[in-house]
Design a protein around this motif. Structure first.
Motif, short mmCIF file in Angstrom:
data_model
loop_
_atom_site.label_atom_id
_atom_site.label_comp_id
_atom_site.label_asym_id
_atom_site.label_seq_id
_atom_site.Cartn_x
_atom_site.Cartn_y
_atom_site.Cartn_z
N SER A 1 0.66 -1.13 -0.19
CA SER A 1 0.07 -0.10 -0.11
C SER A 1 0.99 1.19 0.03
O SER A 1 1.89 1.43 0.54
CB SER A 1 -0.71 -0.05 1.16
OG SER A 1 -0.18 0.37 2.53
N ASN A 2 0.37 2.47 -0.63
CA ASN A 2 1.00 3.65 -0.54
C ASN A 2 1.59 4.11 0.78
O ASN A 2 2.62 4.57 0.90
CB ASN A 2 0.15 4.85 -1.28
CG ASN A 2 0.22 4.55 -2.75
OD1 ASN A 2 0.89 3.82 -3.25
ND2 ASN A 2 -0.29 5.55 -3.25
N GLU A 3 0.51 3.85 1.73
CA GLU A 3 0.93 4.38 3.17
C GLU A 3 2.29 3.61 3.70
O GLU A 3 3.02 4.34 4.16
CB GLU A 3 -0.27 3.89 4.05
CG GLU A 3 -0.42 4.60 5.25
CD GLU A 3 -1.51 4.15 6.08
OE1 GLU A 3 -2.19 3.10 5.49
OE2 GLU A 3 -1.63 4.44 7.32
N ILE A 4 2.41 2.18 3.49
CA ILE A 4 3.53 1.51 3.78
C ILE A 4 4.79 2.20 2.96
O ILE A 4 5.99 2.09 3.63
CB ILE A 4 3.31 0.22 3.79
CG1 ILE A 4 2.23 -0.51 4.61
CG2 ILE A 4 4.76 -0.62 4.05
CD1 ILE A 4 2.09 -1.90 4.58
N VAL B 1 5.22 4.98 1.75
CA VAL B 1 5.96 6.26 2.12
C VAL B 1 6.75 6.09 3.48
O VAL B 1 7.88 6.72 3.41
CB VAL B 1 4.59 7.18 2.45
CG1 VAL B 1 5.16 8.53 3.03
CG2 VAL B 1 3.95 7.39 1.17
N GLY B 2 6.32 5.31 4.39
CA GLY B 2 6.98 4.95 5.61
C GLY B 2 8.32 4.33 5.39
O GLY B 2 9.24 4.77 5.74
#
Ligand code: AMP
Length: 214
Positions: A115-118, A120-121
């Protein structure tokens, strides 16, 4: 074996491809690594590519095409894992033409899904060894203490505003390759979330199942 690792920036293509090359005897061909090395050497290609890379845009295809084809040729058209090439439909067409001329078609394209969230992290915590190109993660894979800290840098394109721009570029220009390779029955999706070892085991079983079913 001739495979490509595919996915958005930050899904782990580079680290997984490095490990595949060490354990499976495959040559890791990363256009990003080749371009960064050209950039450091101050070659004409590096100077031309820099303005696009600094702006988190794709480098013009004709430049990357030559670099990828040279690397594949050096490896006698086999035993390679591509990382970051192709990145557009045009590049995929070139690659397919080039490989078919040498009767060495791609056998499998592994799409690492995260996912994009992961992403970015992961990217904001990523650091890279300036000479070897090896990737580290400040939390999960910190650089070993023996390494000169001056050699461990954060890529300019891993700064937050660049990360979002690269994800946009990926979505617009690279993601269409998912359907392109699905239509050719070459694309397999692999869940890219989990420990490095878990993801690696999934990739290995996927590529060997795929090769066995050919
Ligand atoms: P990477 O290390 O794969 O994230 O690539 C870093 C940068 O190199 C990208 O953001 C692009 O500017 C450039 N690049 C790498 N591979 C390609 C490619 N296949 N086509 C165009 N630009 C590329």
């Amino acid at each position: 074996m001739r495979i490509a690792l595919f996915g958005a920036p930050g899904v782990g293509k580079g680290s997984q491809a490095t490990f595949l090359s060490q354990n499976q005897g495959l040559e890791h061909i990363s256009t990003g690594v080749i371009l960064r090395s050209a950039l450091r050497s101050g070659s004409d290609v590096g100077i031309e590519a820099k303005k696009y890379m600094d702006d988190s845009q794709l480098v013009p295809g004709h430049i990357v095409r030559v670099l990828a084809e040279e690397a594949i040729t050096r490896n006698h058209y086999d035993h390679f894992v591509l990382d970051g090439y192709p990145r557009t439909i045009e590049q995929a067409e070139w690659l397919s033409e080039f490989l078919s001329e040498h009767e060495a078609m791609l056998q499998c394209v592994v799409n690492l899904v995260v996912s994009n969230e992961i992403i970015v992290g992961r990217l904001s915590q990523r650091r890279v060894h300036i000479e070897t190109g090896e990737n580290f993660h400040l939390e999960y894979k910190p650089p070993p203490s023996g390494i000169d800290p001056e050699l461990i840098i954060q890529r300019k394109d891993d700064l937050p505003e660049s990360i979002f721009r690269r994800l946009e570029v990926y979505q617009k220009q690279t993601h269409p390759l998912v359907d392109y390779y699905k239509d050719k029955n070459l694309m397999v999706e692999v869940d890219g979330v989990g420990t490095f070892e878990d993801v690696h085991a999934r990739i290995l079983s996927t590529i060997y199942n795929f090769a066995a079913s050919e």
